[in-house]
Design an enzyme around this catalytic site. Structure first.
Site, PDB file in Angstrom:
ATOM      1  N   LYS A  31       0.855  -1.180   0.000  1.00 41.89           N
ATOM      2  CA  LYS A  31       0.000   0.000   0.000  1.00 41.89           C
ATOM      3  C   LYS A  31       0.896   1.237   0.000  1.00 41.89           C
ATOM      4  CE  LYS A  31      -1.563   2.708   3.111  1.00 41.89           C
ATOM      5  NZ  LYS A  31      -1.514   4.013   2.364  1.00 41.89           N
ATOM      6  N   GLU A 106      10.292   1.934  10.152  1.00 42.46           N
ATOM      7  CA  GLU A 106      11.278   2.996   9.952  1.00 42.46           C
ATOM      8  C   GLU A 106      10.505   4.292  10.080  1.00 42.46           C
ATOM      9  OE1 GLU A 106      12.944   5.950   8.620  1.00 42.46           O
ATOM     10  OE2 GLU A 106      12.948   5.071   6.610  1.00 42.46           O
ATOM     11  N   CYS A 140      13.479  11.796   6.697  1.00 42.07           N
ATOM     12  CA  CYS A 140      13.429  11.375   8.093  1.00 42.07           C
ATOM     13  C   CYS A 140      14.785  11.433   8.771  1.00 42.07           C
ATOM     14  CB  CYS A 140      12.844   9.969   8.201  1.00 42.07           C
ATOM     15  SG  CYS A 140      13.675   8.765   7.127  1.00 42.07           S
ATOM     16  N   GLU A 239       9.622  16.657  15.014  1.00 42.57           N
ATOM     17  CA  GLU A 239      10.056  16.567  13.627  1.00 42.57           C
ATOM     18  C   GLU A 239       9.244  17.560  12.788  1.00 42.57           C
ATOM     19  OE1 GLU A 239      11.262  12.966  10.658  1.00 42.57           O
ATOM     20  OE2 GLU A 239       9.278  12.833  11.580  1.00 42.57           O
TER      21      GLU A 239
END
Length: 338
Positions: A31, A106, A140, A239
């Protein structure tokens, strides 16, 4: 295997999951992000043209709360590999828990970049700023917390300001260095966090709120440097996922390591200096899944993944195969007679 991939590096994250899963003999359902589905479509057409048997690789479109949840909770899915935000990763793990399937994640990062006192400031600070700005800050593992000695702070800020101001924002089809961020929601989040940083006392060294001059249409963000930041500020904890660098000061190397590790994340870390023994010592103390010394080039054979809330398991290199394998011990397996 259920594979759920993000929008920020779409073909990269498809490749680093599908290839090892396919190599060791798994069947899979992928997906892709509903925000960036086209890479997955092309990938699927390539696999079909290459003759991958029907049912080995399967593509399904949809969003995380519906299709992602169905994949991660399905009893016939043995493992799920997810790349995305820590918030979404928690939901994947929660949905997977009732079936006790393996979950590989992750997730997010807030990676420190320690510039030691004897580093080449021109080279390392320029590289650090550019690494944050690349992909419009939507990486990231971007080194978004730069730690520099307080004794050389003004020098560091001058270099960072120059690089940020020279970063051209615009149409990706032009000669721009970076394009827009992915969506209105992402643009709004970045603007909210920049404003929060200013409210909490951060100094705008470059960029700041709003869109770059002449770019009123599109989700463009000014390359932004925030200084005077301490590790308790929101912009040092969360973040941002945009072209925004926070710069923090330190007085001793021990303090720098303490600040670097004072984060719920642990995906990547960076350290630069001339004394390699000192640099390696710092690198060994950083709680991150991948540490880059002196802006070393990426190595796709090196395992990639995080500590703490940045996830578990590893991608790339030999380590990638282990995520898609189970260990079986067979006792009493007599050899064939000679």
């Amino acid at each position: 295997c259920g594979l759920i991939t993000p929008w920020n590096w779409p073909i990269n994250q498809i490749a680093c999951k599908v290839v090892p899963a396919l190599a060791v003999g798994c069947t899979m359902v992928l997906k892709p992000s509903e925000i960036a589905p086209f890479s997955a479509q092309v990938w699927t057409e390539i696999l079909d043209a290459a003759g991958v048997p029907a049912g080995v690789f399967n593509l399904v479109y949809g969003d995380g709360p519906v299709v992602g949840a169905a994949i991660s909770s399905h009893p016939e899915v043995d493992m799920v590999s997810f790349t995305g935000s820590t918030r979404a990763g928690i939901e994947v793990a929660r949905n997977a828990a009732p079936t006790v399937k393996r979950v590989h994640q992750e997730l997010g990062g807030k990676s420190p970049n320690i510039i030691l006192d004897d580093a080449d400031f021109q080279r390392t600070i320029k590289a650090g700023v550019r690494a944050v700005m690349a992909n419009s800050g939507q990486s990231c593992n971007a080194p978004t917390r730069m730690l520099v000695p307080n004794s050389r702070m003004e020098e560091a800020l001058a270099i960072a300001r120059e690089v940020a101001n020279a970063t051209k924002v615009g149409d990706p089809a032009s000669d721009a260095n970076i394009g827009p961020v992915v969506s209105a929601a992402q643009w709004d989040k970045i603007q909210t966090l920049i404003a929060k940083g200013i409210e909490e006392g951060a100094q705008v060294v470059a960029g700041g709120p709003g869109k770059p001059e002449g770019l009123d249409k599109g989700y463009y963000v000014k390359p932004t440097i925030l200084a005077g930041v301490n590790n308790e500020m929101t912009v040092a904890r969360e973040e941002i996922f945009g072209p925004v660098l926070t710069i923090l000061g330190y007085d001793t190397v021990e303090e720098a390591v303490e600040i670097a590790n004072d984060t719920p994340y642990g995906l990547a870390a960076y350290v630069s200096g001339s004394d390699m023994e000192a640099v390696r010592k710092v690198a060994s103390q950083l709680r991150a899944g991948q540490v880059t010394i002196n802006n070393a080039a990426p190595d796709l054979m090196a395992p990639f993944g995080g500590y703490k809330q940045s996830g578990n398991g590893r991608e790339w290199g030999d380590h990638a195969f282990a995520e898609f394998l189970e260990t079986k011990a067979v006792l009493g397996f007599a050899p064939k007679a000679a």
